[in-house]
Design an enzyme around this catalytic site. Structure first.
Site, short mmCIF file in Angstrom:
data_model
loop_
_atom_site.label_atom_id
_atom_site.label_comp_id
_atom_site.label_asym_id
_atom_site.label_seq_id
_atom_site.Cartn_x
_atom_site.Cartn_y
_atom_site.Cartn_z
NE ARG A 20 4.73 1.62 -0.85
CZ ARG A 20 5.54 1.64 0.19
NH1 ARG A 20 6.65 2.31 0.15
NH2 ARG A 20 5.23 0.99 1.29
CG HIS B 199 22.47 -35.61 -8.10
ND1 HIS B 199 22.98 -36.86 -7.82
CD2 HIS B 199 23.53 -34.83 -8.40
CE1 HIS B 199 24.31 -36.83 -7.91
NE2 HIS B 199 24.66 -35.60 -8.28
CD GLU C 130 18.24 -11.19 -8.76
OE1 GLU C 130 17.75 -11.87 -7.84
OE2 GLU C 130 17.70 -10.14 -9.14
CE LYS D 102 14.95 -9.58 -10.77
NZ LYS D 102 15.18 -8.91 -9.57
CD GLU E 62 10.97 -9.95 -9.57
OE1 GLU E 62 10.23 -9.61 -8.64
OE2 GLU E 62 12.17 -9.66 -9.61
CG ASN F 79 0.60 1.99 3.74
OD1 ASN F 79 -0.48 2.13 3.19
ND2 ASN F 79 1.73 2.51 3.29
N GLY F 80 -0.24 -1.63 6.27
CA GLY F 80 0.14 -2.62 7.29
C GLY F 80 -1.03 -3.52 7.65
CE LYS G 179 11.83 -1.51 -5.87
NZ LYS G 179 12.66 -2.45 -6.64
CD1 TRP H 15 -0.49 -5.54 -3.63
CD2 TRP H 15 -0.31 -6.48 -1.62
NE1 TRP H 15 0.05 -6.79 -3.80
CE2 TRP H 15 0.17 -7.39 -2.59
CE3 TRP H 15 -0.29 -6.87 -0.28
CZ2 TRP H 15 0.67 -8.66 -2.26
CZ3 TRP H 15 0.19 -8.12 0.06
CH2 TRP H 15 0.67 -9.00 -0.93
CB CYS I 271 -0.86 0.02 1.25
SG CYS I 271 -1.77 -1.49 1.52
#
Ligand code: M6R
Length: 608
Positions: free
Chosen positions: A27, A504, A481, A485, A488, A100-101, A603, A74, A2
């Site tokens: 975000r 394996h 990484e 990338k 996502e 937010n939260g 974000k 969000w 948010c």
């Protein structure tokens, strides 16, 4: 996650709130809304979906006023919908609030309020705070806020306007960032710096359970006991343009293209002109560096992958053991870590909930804490004993690119500094490496100048269903990484495997048309990687090799080869990440994905 913005001053707040919400959109959010004091009433406008929907609504039903609060939500409690969107009010419209939260004890408070006759219209934990404030309000906003604050558990950043005093904005927070600034006859609050940059560069971060009272004449701060306090102002030197998209189609591409510059800025902070390390910038002196038995690194997502590569750098160059853990695992695991041990967190935002919790645990245990962080004044940078800043500038795209690069630069320099202080490398060897390192921006620029090659590859490969990134040693850390990338932002299934581990089990997944990206930048491991490339090639995979300078062997085992400039093997991952980021970018663009704001992602992950 948010985003919050609030304004009080002489101007019409609506464009300012909308501008702020747009700059916080990166975000991640799924609805947006504003509450504006129009001179006689608190007027709410809320819309599910993109900020454009809210803009349309405001065009159809305009409102204006000199104070207001806005929010991008969000969803956590209750689906994304107009009614669950913020701001929320109490039943009597005494106030409007954005949050937010997560309020962890909202059910308990809600039951108490329902028993006392409150009627709820949304499913959110935020409305519970609105109703709680309304329930206690007897004309004194400050006292009411303190009373409610004492009852709230969880994480929150709150901005509130009371209809009785509508040109004042009350703000408070706990474990969720909130930053305020005062400009020329105006005060503004936001959950993140970019929303403030156009109005002021001098900002204050509100800290846990502090209260900030914003008026157009200035801002007052109070501690959790209600005593007025002075707060230090922090000057933000990010330029406004760096938080804007300019001529680029996406922030992600802009931020990838900024990497050579981010490299120089970070490097220059830690390396002197004569190619020696600015040794006092590192959180250990020689005696301490020699005495260290291990460093524990804890972080999330991309920052975790930076930690994995940092481990390789430090173990290889400084011969010091490094343990790396994911913050959400570390905090609930058996904390086998002792008082005085070196403990490092890595975080671009400095606000990631799990990383903050891990840092606090380590502090409780008496560890010597340090942070690699991109945001001055963030919770992590305030709470760690030492901060190693990265100088990536604002990163807006959800996918971390230049922040990852600057994290691995700082970790590389830590490894060199530790190596020198522990006697594993001489000053001359370090200087030699730093000289070579200084050539990296040019090597990176070459990759960027040839990006059409990657774009072309993506235009042929975007229908691929599975991509496997393989590598050994540092390349394996890099592969992790690269895979994150890609998945996502393009939603293509991708995984990273230690090349030797394929047979394996994972090799069973390889079929005709699978794409395997073999990271082969470490010359001493190339022969081994060649066998692994061959194993997948003969099973039908299309193999792309990424090499450090020319490698003749690559052609026989792969269908395609991309080269970075030849360089010391330890430096190669710092450059080889760029083609991987570009690959993810172009595949996502080809698939028509929302590159800067991928689905379901945010974000800054400020909830557990
Ligand atoms: O702000 P932080 O570096 O603490 O964030 C950690 C992760 O949430 C972040 O790296 C995330 O994985 C990125 N979206 C990856 O691109």
């Amino acid at each position: 996650m948010c985003g919050i913005v609030g304004y009080t001053g002489e101007k019409n707040c609506v464009p300012i709130l909308m501008n702020g919400l747009t700059s916080l959109a990166y975000r991640g959010y799924d609805s947006a809304g504003v509450a504006v004091w129009d001179g006689s009433d608190l007027v709410l406008r809320k819309a599910k979906g993109k900020i454009e929907n809210l803009k349309d609504l405001l065009e159809a039903s305009p409102v204006s006023g000199k104070s207001g609060i806005g929010h991008t939500r969000w969803a956590t409690h209750g689906e994304p919908s107009d009614v669950n969107a913020h701001p929320h009010t109490d039943s009597h419209k005494t106030l409007a609030i954005v949050h937010n939260g997560i309020i962890e004890n909202y059910q308990h408070i809600k039951s108490m309020l329902v028993k006392n006759g409150c009627v709820f219209v949304s499913e959110t934990d935020t409305e519970v705070v609105a109703q709680l404030l309304g329930y206690y309000y007897r004309g004194n906003a400050f006292a009411t806020l303190k009373q409610a604050l004492a009852m709230l558990e969880g994480s929150f950043a709150l901005a509130i306007i009371f209809a009785d005093d509508p040109e004042t904005i009350y703000c408070t927070c706990k474990d969720s960032p909130m930053v305020v600034g005062h400009g020329n006859g105006e005060s503004i609050v936001a959950s993140d710096i970019p929303a403030l940059l156009e109005y002021t560069r001098d900002v204050c971060f509100v800290q846990d359970r502090q209260i900030a009272i914003l008026r157009k004449s200035g801002i007052e701060f109070y501690d959790e006991f209600g005593a007025e306090i002075e707060k230090e102002t922090l000057h933000v030197d990010w330029d406004i343009e760096s938080a804007k998209k300019g001529n680029y189609e996406h922030f992600m591409m802009k931020e990838i293209c900024e990497e050579p510059d981010a490299f120089r800025k970070t490097y220059d902070q830690y390396v002197a002109k004569d190619f020696t390390l600015k040794s006092d910038r590192f959180p250990w002196d020689e005696a301490r560096a020699k005495a260290l038995d291990r460093i524990t690194i804890v972080s999330c997502g991309t920052a975790f992958h930076a930690g994995m590569l940092g481990k390789k750098f430090i173990e290889h160059m400084a011969k010091l053991r490094v343990d790396v853990d994911i913050a959400s695992e570390f905090r609930y695991g058996d904390l086998l870590i002792d008082k005085g041990e070196a403990f490092m967190v890595i975080s671009q935002s400095g606000e990631t909930a799990d990383t903050i919790a891990a840092l606090r645990k380590a502090k409780e245990l008496g560890c010597d804490t340090m942070a690699v962080c991109n945001v001055t004044g963030s919770t992590i940078s305030r709470e760690a004993n030492h901060v190693l800043y990265t100088y990536a500038g604002p990163e807006i795209a959800v996918a971390a690119t230049k922040s990852y690069l600057t994290q691995i630069i700082v970790l590389y320099l830590c490894a060199l500094d530790l190596a020198q202080k522990r006697g594993e490398m001489t000053q001359a060897q370090v200087t030699e490496r730093l000289k070579e390192m200084s050539k990296l921006p040019a090597a990176m620029q070459k990759v960027l100048d040839n990006k059409e090659q990657i774009q072309f590859f993506a235009s042929r490969s975007f229908a691929v269903k599975h991509v496997f990134f393989i590598g050994r040693g540092m390349d394996y850390a890099l592969a992790m990484e690269a895979a994150l990338k890609l998945k996502e932002i393009s939603y293509i299934h991708s995984e990273a495997y230690a090349a030797g581990e394929l047979k394996h089990g994972t090799i069973a997944l390889i079929e005709e048309g699978s794409l395997v990206v073999a990271l082969a930048t470490q010359p001493e491991l190339q022969a081994k990687v060649a066998s692994n490339m061959e194993e997948v090639r003969v099973r039908g995979a299309h193999v792309l090799a990424v090499t450090n300078g020319p490698w003749e062997g690559a052609a026989g085992h792969s269908h395609e080869q991309w080269q970075i400039d030849q360089m010391d093997a330890t430096l190669a991952p710092l450059c080889a990440i760029i083609p991987m980021q570009l690959l993810a970018y172009y595949l996502a663009v080809q698939k028509g994905c929302s590159v800067d704001q991928p689905r379901n992602l945010a974000k800054s992950v400020t909830v557990e």
